[in-house]
Scaffold this motif. Structure first.
Motif, PDB file in Angstrom:
ATOM      1  N   THR D 210       0.777  -1.228   0.000  1.00  0.00           N
ATOM      2  CA  THR D 210       0.000   0.000   0.000  1.00  0.00           C
ATOM      3  C   THR D 210       0.811   1.281   0.000  1.00  0.00           C
ATOM      4  O   THR D 210       0.283   2.331  -0.293  1.00  0.00           O
ATOM      5  CB  THR D 210      -0.960   0.035   1.202  1.00  0.00           C
ATOM      6  OG1 THR D 210      -0.540  -0.942   2.150  1.00  0.00           O
ATOM      7  CG2 THR D 210      -2.374  -0.238   0.756  1.00  0.00           C
ATOM      8  N   ALA D 212       4.356   3.896  -0.528  1.00  0.00           N
ATOM      9  CA  ALA D 212       5.297   4.313  -1.575  1.00  0.00           C
ATOM     10  C   ALA D 212       6.581   3.475  -1.535  1.00  0.00           C
ATOM     11  O   ALA D 212       7.074   3.024  -2.556  1.00  0.00           O
ATOM     12  CB  ALA D 212       5.641   5.790  -1.411  1.00  0.00           C
ATOM     13  N   THR D 215       6.583   0.340  -3.251  1.00  0.00           N
ATOM     14  CA  THR D 215       6.536   0.583  -4.696  1.00  0.00           C
ATOM     15  C   THR D 215       7.925   0.824  -5.268  1.00  0.00           C
ATOM     16  O   THR D 215       8.327   0.211  -6.276  1.00  0.00           O
ATOM     17  CB  THR D 215       5.640   1.798  -5.014  1.00  0.00           C
ATOM     18  OG1 THR D 215       4.354   1.577  -4.439  1.00  0.00           O
ATOM     19  CG2 THR D 215       5.524   1.987  -6.514  1.00  0.00           C
ATOM     20  N   SER D 216       8.622   1.694  -4.545  1.00  0.00           N
ATOM     21  CA  SER D 216       9.970   1.941  -5.066  1.00  0.00           C
ATOM     22  C   SER D 216      10.817   0.682  -5.006  1.00  0.00           C
ATOM     23  O   SER D 216      11.656   0.420  -5.887  1.00  0.00           O
ATOM     24  CB  SER D 216      10.652   3.090  -4.303  1.00  0.00           C
ATOM     25  OG  SER D 216      10.061   3.302  -3.066  1.00  0.00           O
ATOM     26  N   LEU D 218       9.612  -2.209  -5.285  1.00  0.00           N
ATOM     27  CA  LEU D 218       9.200  -2.987  -6.455  1.00  0.00           C
ATOM     28  C   LEU D 218       9.856  -2.464  -7.729  1.00  0.00           C
ATOM     29  O   LEU D 218      10.270  -3.221  -8.612  1.00  0.00           O
ATOM     30  CB  LEU D 218       7.676  -2.938  -6.607  1.00  0.00           C
ATOM     31  CG  LEU D 218       6.903  -3.980  -5.793  1.00  0.00           C
ATOM     32  CD1 LEU D 218       5.408  -3.769  -5.947  1.00  0.00           C
ATOM     33  CD2 LEU D 218       7.302  -5.376  -6.282  1.00  0.00           C
ATOM     34  N   GLU D 219       9.935  -1.152  -7.743  1.00  0.00           N
ATOM     35  CA  GLU D 219      10.602  -0.549  -8.901  1.00  0.00           C
ATOM     36  C   GLU D 219      12.050  -1.002  -8.990  1.00  0.00           C
ATOM     37  O   GLU D 219      12.574  -1.332 -10.064  1.00  0.00           O
ATOM     38  CB  GLU D 219      10.530   0.984  -8.813  1.00  0.00           C
ATOM     39  CG  GLU D 219       9.146   1.514  -9.152  1.00  0.00           C
ATOM     40  CD  GLU D 219       9.053   3.024  -8.992  1.00  0.00           C
ATOM     41  OE1 GLU D 219       8.375   3.661  -9.797  1.00  0.00           O
ATOM     42  OE2 GLU D 219       9.655   3.544  -8.025  1.00  0.00           O
ATOM     43  N   ALA D 222      12.042  -4.260 -10.160  1.00  0.00           N
ATOM     44  CA  ALA D 222      11.817  -4.211 -11.613  1.00  0.00           C
ATOM     45  C   ALA D 222      13.087  -3.825 -12.345  1.00  0.00           C
ATOM     46  O   ALA D 222      13.427  -4.393 -13.394  1.00  0.00           O
ATOM     47  CB  ALA D 222      10.706  -3.196 -11.914  1.00  0.00           C
ATOM     48  N   ASP D 223      13.787  -2.861 -11.780  1.00  0.00           N
ATOM     49  CA  ASP D 223      15.046  -2.442 -12.397  1.00  0.00           C
ATOM     50  C   ASP D 223      15.998  -3.608 -12.524  1.00  0.00           C
ATOM     51  O   ASP D 223      16.600  -3.859 -13.584  1.00  0.00           O
ATOM     52  CB  ASP D 223      15.697  -1.323 -11.566  1.00  0.00           C
ATOM     53  CG  ASP D 223      14.939  -0.010 -11.714  1.00  0.00           C
ATOM     54  OD1 ASP D 223      14.142   0.113 -12.679  1.00  0.00           O
ATOM     55  OD2 ASP D 223      15.125   0.890 -10.855  1.00  0.00           O
ATOM     56  N   LEU D 225      15.286  -6.705 -12.332  1.00  0.00           N
ATOM     57  CA  LEU D 225      14.801  -7.695 -13.303  1.00  0.00           C
ATOM     58  C   LEU D 225      15.111  -7.272 -14.724  1.00  0.00           C
ATOM     59  O   LEU D 225      15.576  -8.050 -15.565  1.00  0.00           O
ATOM     60  CB  LEU D 225      13.288  -7.862 -13.142  1.00  0.00           C
ATOM     61  CG  LEU D 225      12.842  -8.693 -11.931  1.00  0.00           C
ATOM     62  CD1 LEU D 225      11.326  -8.651 -11.798  1.00  0.00           C
ATOM     63  CD2 LEU D 225      13.335 -10.144 -12.109  1.00  0.00           C
TER      64      LEU D 225
END
Lengths: 239, 239, 239, 239
Positions: D210, D212, D215-216, D218-219, D222-223, D225
């Motif tokens: 939920t 921030a 999220t970052s 996750l970012e 993602a990066d 990945l």
DNA sequence: GATGAATGAGATTTCATTCAT
DNA sequence: CATGAATGAAATCTCATTCAT
């Protein structure tokens, strides 16, 4: 001029200072209901609709107010009763009148009576005060009537006038409390008659028809007659 | 030693709360002298020699103290009078007794009487209280005696028992005030007799011996007179 | 002159019984400082500069004075808060307002608050009194706001409005004690915001804003991942 | 001998001075029911069945008795709660526990709670007294738990621990009054859960999905990945 | 004459505390 | 340790009376 004087006088009597009268009335009610000590000047003022201090414009003190209240009720009663009693010649009738008048006063103004009964006598200087004088004047009417009756032979010579006074006025007070507190009422005419009958029966001289004495007196008369008659034969001047 | 302890214990029993009793006595005096409202708890305490608050260890309130004081005087009086009255069969004698007993109580404890007369009835709940009960029990003795007398034919059938009660006890109260306030005293025996005589004379039925007898006696007298008169002509010892 | 008189009159109107008001204020201070029981009427009078008895000219009893004091503080607060709350449509904003208003009252008149917190509830008849009514009216504003929010879907359907009320007003009271007794102060704006945030965060429905943002960002991340992954095949020709 | 000592000791613990304990209990009841000022030593003695003075054999003063009473209730509560809390590692669980324990105490001994709420804080030297220490120790458990949670990242970094403390304990007190005065009761388990949920929802860090941060993160993932994936083709068979 | 406020003394009552026994 | 009585200070409340306006 007589008219003017009369009217002024009438005014003064009927409405001398309306506030003062209102205070007197309110005070009478308050004193009678709660007693002198428990009735506050504030309450009296409230009944009249003025403030406490205003009462003192008309009466110098609470106590003075009580005296005034009692006097304003008692004085007329004493005056009128005195007048009424003095107009009656026969002691028996005067006693009858005094009893009825006393009960009447009770019926007319119970609060006033309650005041006299329960408050007038509570001050140390009671017996030196004006109220005590009124009281004495009032109850002495009965004493005088009884004394008078004794003199005239209507009442027994051994009657105690003070006792009669205590009995009558004490009895009326006793009834008053029953009536005032609402427990037990009384019917004026009936009570007056019964009370009068009882008292008069108790003090009236041996009436021609009611006591043993008359009989013996008759017997004495009979004796004398008999004596006379039986002595007749020996009566000298017999024709 | 056991004995000593016991005696101490006995003392304690016979005088369980001397302070409470002292308070009761002081209160009786103070109330009688100045009236309930004007006698302060502080003054009562001062008479006893304790501080104000100590009074409240023994009595929950000033008013309760008054009740206690009155009861401690009234209850024995009512009990003893009830006992005394119930032992007397003849109504006339019972009335005589009740009057004398009432006056006696007045002689014995004027302060107590003053309290009952002037303070017991000043509270709103008087007629619901224990004291009112005592009062009713006490005065109803007279009512019952009179009723009894009416039943038995000793008293007039039209006698009003309540009136007699009011008369007697009201009269006694009236005398009480004179006696209490010091103005006018009374002699117990004399007053009791006079009061009794007056009341009894007022309510006693025309006595059987005075009404019926006289008639026959008058008839006898008449007979004798007749005999005397008729015998005159027929006088035997005619020379 | 008329103006002058009027102004005087106006003054009198706006400050009708300066003494009564002074007593109210002194009583508020005394009660708040020492508590109702330990603050004596004598002390209150001394603060005003009058004698003990004078207080009773304006208030019938000490207890009545307390009621008056509380009412004079509480009533305006309840009125104004009710008015303020009813002008706000959105429950979230209304809750925010109520919290801030409550804290504001605390800042404005800590003594008044202390009184309500610690004295209003100490009497047996509290829940039947006028003050209890005020209290109920006041706290029910929060209950209503929360209920409203639940209806509209702003707040979670399983929110317990009474719990929120207890939490908020209990919390404010708790802070009040810290502030009043001098131990620990608070900064109105900051505290209001924090408290509001906490409570709203606790009861707000899974917020569109909190859920949506990360989600979209996650979606974005997913997009990028997808892009990356899908780009892999198109990436073979890497030397 | 050991046995004797033990038994004596046991006696002392379970019934140290039965009278003293009885007084403590009676005092607790009296203080809780009527408040410290309005409960008299006489009443407490009466409840125990001893005389006033006897209380002073066990406690030097009324005030000391209050302290004793509060301590005897509060100390075990603080000890047990401290022990309970310190055994729980996770702040969320500790908060949950503290809330439940507080409500439990309320259910277990309402009179004791009422005492603390309404009487402990009324003395001038409150904040210098032992009771204040207990109070601080007790409420600081919550403050510590929240602080701990903030450190660990379970609770929002901008959470105000004092605010949470005021909210929770103030809220419990608020409920307590409803419960104590009989108006409104509460069900322990349900209330504990709701209160905990609300507060935790209000302070818990935006859960993994939920906020921030995640999220970052996750970012970041993602990066990585992305990096991995894009590099993978060019990186596979690295010798 | 009336008002409204204030006074000051005193009333009843309560109560924590002490002390001899 | 307990008792029972007493203390003394203080509290709330009342009220007759005064006084400036």
């Amino acid at each position: 001029m007589a008219t003017t004087t009369r009217m002024t006088s009438a005014d003064e009597v009927s409405e001398p200072h309306s506030t003062a009268q209102a205070i007197t009335r309110a005070a009478r009610d308050a004193f009678a209901e709660k007693g002198y000590d428990r009735a506050s000047v504030a309450e009296i003022a409230r009944r009249v609709g003025i403030v406490e201090g205003a009462v003192y414009r008309h009466f110098p003190s609470k106590r003075d107010l009580l005296h005034q209240v009692i006097r304003s009720f008692y004085e007329p009663l004493v005056e009128s009763t005195t007048a009424g009693a003095s107009a009656i010649e026969w002691p028996v009738d005067r006693v009858r009148y005094l009893i009825r008048r006393g009960l009447q006063a009770l019926t007319d103004d119970r609060l006033g009576c309650r005041l006299i009964i329960s408050e007038a006598r509570t001050f140390d200087d009671y017996y030196e005060s004006e109220i005590a004088d009124l009281s004495r004047r009032y109850t002495s009417l009965m004493v005088d009537a009884v004394r008078d009756g004794i003199h005239r032979g209507d009442f027994r010579p051994d009657t105690n006038p003070q006792l009669v006074r205590d009995l009558v006025y004490g009895g009326i007070e006793h009834m008053a409390w029953g009536a005032i507190t609402g427990h037990g009422d009384f019917e004026l005419d009936l009570t007056a008659r019964q009370l009068t009958d009882l008292v008069l029966a108790g003090i009236t001289s041996p009436p021609p028809s009611t006591t043993a004495d008359p009989t013996s007196r008759l017997e004495a008369v009979a004796d004398r007659l008999e004596a006379v008659l039986t002595s007749t034969p020996t009566d000298p001047e017999q024709p």
